[in-house]
Write a protein that holds these residues in place. Structure first.
Motif, PDB file in Angstrom:
ATOM      1  N   TRP A  56       0.855  -1.186   0.000  1.00 44.91           N
ATOM      2  CA  TRP A  56       0.000   0.000   0.000  1.00 44.91           C
ATOM      3  C   TRP A  56       0.887   1.231   0.000  1.00 44.91           C
ATOM      4  O   TRP A  56       1.660   1.439   0.950  1.00 44.91           O
ATOM      5  N   PRO A  57       0.788   2.063  -1.056  1.00 48.61           N
ATOM      6  CA  PRO A  57       1.767   3.136  -1.250  1.00 48.61           C
ATOM      7  C   PRO A  57       1.906   4.090  -0.066  1.00 48.61           C
ATOM      8  O   PRO A  57       2.999   4.570   0.203  1.00 48.61           O
ATOM      9  N   GLY A  58       0.812   4.345   0.655  1.00 48.19           N
ATOM     10  CA  GLY A  58       0.879   5.362   1.703  1.00 48.19           C
ATOM     11  C   GLY A  58       1.231   4.833   3.075  1.00 48.19           C
ATOM     12  O   GLY A  58       1.192   5.570   4.048  1.00 48.19           O
ATOM     13  N   ILE A  59       1.551   3.542   3.177  1.00 50.34           N
ATOM     14  CA  ILE A  59       1.813   2.943   4.481  1.00 50.34           C
ATOM     15  C   ILE A  59       3.293   2.571   4.557  1.00 50.34           C
ATOM     16  O   ILE A  59       3.866   2.104   3.576  1.00 50.34           O
ATOM     17  N   LYS A 114      10.003   4.436   5.879  1.00 46.87           N
ATOM     18  CA  LYS A 114       9.681   4.951   4.543  1.00 46.87           C
ATOM     19  C   LYS A 114       8.338   4.439   4.079  1.00 46.87           C
ATOM     20  O   LYS A 114       7.973   3.293   4.316  1.00 46.87           O
ATOM     21  N   LYS A 115       7.619   5.299   3.373  1.00 47.94           N
ATOM     22  CA  LYS A 115       6.348   4.891   2.782  1.00 47.94           C
ATOM     23  C   LYS A 115       6.621   3.897   1.660  1.00 47.94           C
ATOM     24  O   LYS A 115       7.610   4.017   0.938  1.00 47.94           O
ATOM     25  N   ARG A 157       5.533   3.535  -1.219  1.00 47.60           N
ATOM     26  CA  ARG A 157       5.683   4.015  -2.591  1.00 47.60           C
ATOM     27  C   ARG A 157       7.113   4.408  -2.906  1.00 47.60           C
ATOM     28  O   ARG A 157       7.497   4.439  -4.066  1.00 47.60           O
ATOM     29  N   GLU A 217       8.076   8.547 -10.840  1.00 44.07           N
ATOM     30  CA  GLU A 217       7.758   7.776  -9.636  1.00 44.07           C
ATOM     31  C   GLU A 217       7.776   6.280  -9.933  1.00 44.07           C
ATOM     32  O   GLU A 217       8.209   5.477  -9.122  1.00 44.07           O
ATOM     33  N   ARG A 221       7.917  13.022   3.543  1.00 36.73           N
ATOM     34  CA  ARG A 221       8.294  12.838   4.941  1.00 36.73           C
ATOM     35  C   ARG A 221       8.365  11.355   5.297  1.00 36.73           C
ATOM     36  O   ARG A 221       7.716  10.522   4.684  1.00 36.73           O
ATOM     37  N   LEU A 222       9.148  11.048   6.318  1.00 36.70           N
ATOM     38  CA  LEU A 222       9.196   9.672   6.812  1.00 36.70           C
ATOM     39  C   LEU A 222       7.954   9.421   7.654  1.00 36.70           C
ATOM     40  O   LEU A 222       7.384  10.339   8.231  1.00 36.70           O
ATOM     41  N   GLY A 223       7.567   8.145   7.741  1.00 34.11           N
ATOM     42  CA  GLY A 223       6.388   7.808   8.518  1.00 34.11           C
ATOM     43  C   GLY A 223       6.750   7.032   9.764  1.00 34.11           C
ATOM     44  O   GLY A 223       7.883   7.094  10.242  1.00 34.11           O
ATOM     45  N   ARG A 254      -7.933   2.960   6.973  1.00 34.87           N
ATOM     46  CA  ARG A 254      -6.688   3.687   6.782  1.00 34.87           C
ATOM     47  C   ARG A 254      -6.474   4.015   5.302  1.00 34.87           C
ATOM     48  O   ARG A 254      -6.092   5.118   4.937  1.00 34.87           O
ATOM     49  N   LEU A 255      -6.760   3.034   4.434  1.00 36.22           N
ATOM     50  CA  LEU A 255      -6.513   3.224   3.010  1.00 36.22           C
ATOM     51  C   LEU A 255      -7.497   4.212   2.395  1.00 36.22           C
ATOM     52  O   LEU A 255      -7.174   4.901   1.444  1.00 36.22           O
ATOM     53  N   GLU A 279      -7.568  -3.517  -4.934  1.00 41.67           N
ATOM     54  CA  GLU A 279      -6.726  -4.281  -4.027  1.00 41.67           C
ATOM     55  C   GLU A 279      -6.460  -5.665  -4.606  1.00 41.67           C
ATOM     56  O   GLU A 279      -5.359  -6.187  -4.523  1.00 41.67           O
ATOM     57  N   ARG A 322      -2.443  -6.846  -3.643  1.00 41.38           N
ATOM     58  CA  ARG A 322      -2.382  -6.555  -2.215  1.00 41.38           C
ATOM     59  C   ARG A 322      -3.410  -7.371  -1.439  1.00 41.38           C
ATOM     60  O   ARG A 322      -3.179  -7.737  -0.283  1.00 41.38           O
TER      61      ARG A 322
END
Lengths: 302, 525
Positions: A93-96, A130-131, A133, B106, B266-268, B285-286, B363, B368
């Motif tokens: 999942w790109p945003g996780i 890091k995300k 993606r 990307e 940004r880092l998560g 969340r998604l 998904e 995924r």
């Protein structure tokens, strides 16, 4: 192959088609409990389809499938508590972030070892913040690997788990598999990297066009392979040409080079000995060569 | 710049399937508007009446454009349709440029291309040229349709050029944003915000003294006054702005590495929070971002509809001949209006529901879902996680609309009680929206591959029935097929339980049937 009570995986004569494409065409595969089993085949031979059948994601058109004593289609979610899976093409999942994915998959599987997770993160040198993606293919692969290796699963289904990893990380992976083996857990390792399979696997099954063409220990399979011999003798070499089991002979006076079926090696050496062997080099049979013979132009197995 | 021409050819090939649809959309929008307007306001007298009624209605001006355009029938067409054309063309440019600049970087495709004998600036130049070609094509089509439907040639040419100008601006703006942000999502978000601001500025300007309209790229096009003065010089603004933004993009490109932006991502979190522990939490969340977006959009739509509710009453009072077209007549005009707007909101909420259910399909095809289904998560739990967002999210979007409309209308009539009342009105559509969600689940379970098309076709069908059933004179049975028709038209009609219960029951049955399909089919194909 009879039904043994300790088989972790037992696939018998499984067929699966997608429209006109036959992905599995009577596949047989038995993996005993506690063994690391290599699942070899070229791209498109049906390895991934077989693993998806084992996961209960695909329903076989015909044949029997047993996984950890259950039916993977019917009992999918209960069986999945006992296994971990690494897909061949990892999409996340790109945003996780990677760390979040590892934790989430661990929790979905029913809990993972926090210490082992952190240890694996360090060994695989992955930044979990890091995300997804922003991860490269290799790093996505690491995320899935760490999630699987951090679990206590009895059975690991690994679909080409090292594609995208660099040699250093491949070594770390091999170490991890050795540790799992020492713990008595079972691994099905699909691969087309022969060195990896040779280094890790107790037994190997080779699949081609959705059908198992060979299965056995590495030792057993070597009987199907040829040893390359280069020999120098004091008397001119004679009599090799036409001997059963000897192939591709090149003779130049006192020198000879040829391939010999490993099973015939003894007879050939006896034939050479009276000629006065001055030097002899033999190259051991490799899985590589076995592989090539199965998929090379002379095709037909054994 | 080496390789730009060759790349442009390649981009045209990559866009050969989607670009024609954008251009077809532009053509169709204008064609329908032009023929319809000329039929309705064809005579000078009809146009004069329109000018007087609209000139006083700030809501219509805010949604359309400057009333100065209403000097001729051509201008009236520009007044009504230019904002929509601008949105379509702006989005077309955003995707054209974004897809072939930042999205390619990307995904890593740009790396492959740049490793070949291709100059650093070539991909950007090719993307901008592609967008420019598309903008010129859109402008020519606008010109052709305008002339073809009988409008004057000079004005038509300016109209087409104005549309091209809006496109050029947003193409160049996307190119600049693509240099700044590392993720395609951030680029699209920025450009979409810019487009929203452009629309809001021109709305505020057109309602006011017009100053703010000059800060908006959409306003520039409208204030060229095609068919109503033909001020060509106004188009110097979008052209100059596009050139400037293009130059900024090129300058920024020279200052950054491939794949990097000026603003780094940004880092998560290194570890998942305690909340992220199951398929439900994952699905929320998604989808939380898109849900928040839809809810905000419906809230704003509610504010927009609510703020003009009272002036509708005045409008009808001044034009009693319109009242006869409305069910309930002039007395119940506000309630009829509120019922109609709730129906519109229901369509939007249903569209959100469809998009949310279809996330499950995304998904699945991305692989995924496989990762999740290989854990102890059953197919039902996985689907239920996804559906929980669709089912509750549709309710949330409707509530957001009700709050927005109730707030704005309540302000104008000084009655805070309108908020709960209009939330209730919007919620009347929940069962009908759920039914559309159910149909989508059914399609996902049994026809996974065409599910996307099937589900959106259902939405399109319901939209046609809601918006046009009366004016097209569609047969009764075709109306009955839309769940929205079976929802009582509150607050105009009384709400009775049976239709709600029945709709909810059917929705539940559809979900169950869809799950039955998912349970027996292969996953991932």
């Amino acid at each position: 192959m009879g039904t043994s009570p300790q088989a972790a995986i037992e696939i018998t004569a499984v067929h699966k088609s997608f429209g006109v494409t036959k992905a599995l065409d009577g596949l047989d595969l038995t993996v005993a409990e506690g063994e690391v089993h290599g699942f070899l085949g070229p791209n498109g031979s049906g390895k991934t389809t077989a693993i998806r059948v084992l996961l209960g994601l695909l329903r076989p058109d015909a044949g029997q499938v047993r996984l950890l004593g259950g039916d993977p289609w019917r009992d999918a979610d209960t069986l999945h508590r006992r296994l971990a899976y690494v897909p061949g093409d990892v999409t996340l999942w790109p945003g996780i972030t990677g760390g979040e994915v590892i934790d989430l998959l661990g929790r979905l599987r029913g809990g993972a070892d926090r210490r082992r997770r952190d240890d694996l993160l360090e060994r695989f040198d992955l930044d979990p913040r890091k995300k997804a993606r922003t991860y490269s293919k290799g790093n996505r692969q690491k995320v899935a690997l760490i999630a699987a290796l951090a679990s206590d699963a009895e059975l690991l289904l690994l679909d080409e788990p090292t594609s995208g990893l660099d040699p250093l990380m491949e070594a770390v992976f091999q170490q991890c598999v050795h540790e799992i083996k020492d713990q008595g857990r079972t691994v099905l390792l699909s691969s087309h990297i022969l060195a990896e399979v040779e280094a890790l696997c107790d037994r190997v099954s080779i699949i081609r066009l959705g059908r198992t063409v060979e299965t056995g220990t590495l030792g057993e399979l070597r009987h199907l392979t040829r040893t390359s011999i280069a020999v120098e003798t004091s008397r001119p070499v004679t009599g090799l040409t036409g001997m059963a089991g000897v192939h591709d002979v090149v003779i130049a006076d006192h020198h000879a080079r040829f391939d010999v079926d490993t099973a015939r090696l003894d007879t050939v050496i006896r034939e050479l000995a009276p000629l006065g062997v001055r030097s002899l080099t033999s190259s051991p049979p490799t899985l590589e060569e076995l592989f090539l013979r199965h998929y090379g132009e002379d095709g037909a197995a054994s | 710049m080496t390789g730009t021409a060759r790349l442009l050819g390649f981009l045209l090939r990559r866009e050969r399937l989607s670009l024609p649809w954008w251009l077809a959309g532009v053509t169709l929008l204008l064609f329908v508007q032009s023929t319809q307007s000329q039929e309705l306001y064809g005579t000078a007298a009809e146009l004069e009446t329109l000018r007087q009624t609209i000139g006083a209605n700030t809501a219509v001006i805010a949604m359309s454009g400057p009333p100065e355009l209403l000097r001729s029938i051509g201008g009236e067409i520009v007044f009504e349709i230019f904002g929509f054309l601008a949105i379509v063309v702006a989005l077309m440019n955003m995707f054209l440029v974004g897809r072939h600049t930042r999205a390619d970087e990307e995904s890593g495709r740009a790396e492959l291309i740049r490793s070949a004998r291709v100059g650093r600036r070539a991909p950007l130049a090719a993307a901008l040229l592609l967008a420019g070609l598309a903008d010129v094509a859109a402008g020519l089509l606008v010109f052709a349709v305008a002339v073809g439907t009988g409008l004057p040639i000079a004005g038509s040419a300016l109209f087409g050029a104005a549309v091209t100008g809006v496109g050029l601006f947003f193409g160049a703006a996307t190119a600049a944003a693509a240099q700044v942000f590392e993720s395609t999502r951030a680029v699209y978000g920025t450009v979409a915000a810019l487009l929203g601001a452009a629309f809001a500025l021109r709305a505020a300007g057109d309602v006011g003294d017009g100053t703010l309209s000059w800060a908006s790229p959409i306003g520039w096009g409208q204030r060229a006054y095609p068919f109503a003065g033909d001020r060509w010089w106004a188009l110097l603004l979008p052209v100059a702005a596009a050139v400037l933004l293009g130059a900024v993009a090129v300058a920024l490109l020279a200052r950054r590495d491939l794949g990097a932006g000026l603003v780094a991502t940004r880092l998560g979190r290194a570890q998942a929070s305690a909340v992220l522990r199951g398929p439900y939490a994952l699905a929320w969340r998604l989808q939380r971002g898109s849900l928040a977006g839809w809810a905000a959009g419906l809230f704003l739509a509610g504010v927009a509809y609510g703020s003009i509710a009272e002036s509708i009453q005045d409008y009808v009072r001044d034009n009693p001949e319109i009242a006869q077209f409305l069910t309930g007549g002039a007395d119940d005009i506000i309630n009829a209006y509120l019922a109609v707007t709730a129906g519109m909101a229901a369509l939007l909420a249903a569209a959100y529901g469809v998009s949310s259910v279809l996330r499950a399909r995304t998904e699945e095809t991305s692989g995924r879902a496989e990762v999740v289904l290989a854990t102890a998560t059953s197919r039902w739990t996985w689907l239920a996680g996804q559906l929980s967002v669709a089912v509750l999210g549709t309710v949330l979007t409707l509530v957001a609309f009700g709050i927005g409309e109730g707030f704005a209308y309540g302000m104008s009539v000084s009655d805070p009680g309108q908020v709960p009342r209009l939330v209730g009105v919007a919620l009347a559509y929940v069962p009908a929206v759920w039914l559309v969600v159910g149909v989508t689940v059914l399609a996902f379970g049994w026809l996974p591959r065409p599910a996307t098309i099937v589900a959106w076709a259902v939405i399109a069908y319901c939209a046609v029935i809601t918006l046009f059933a009366d004016s097209f004179g569609l047969p009764g049975w075709s109306r009955q097929a839309s769940p929205f028709v079976h929802t009582p038209q509150v607050p105009l009609d009384a709400a009775t339980a049976p239709p709600f219960a029945l709709l909810t029951l059917i929705a539940a049955a559809l979900v169950a049937a869809g799950y039955a399909g998912l349970r027996r089919r292969d996953v991932g194909y």
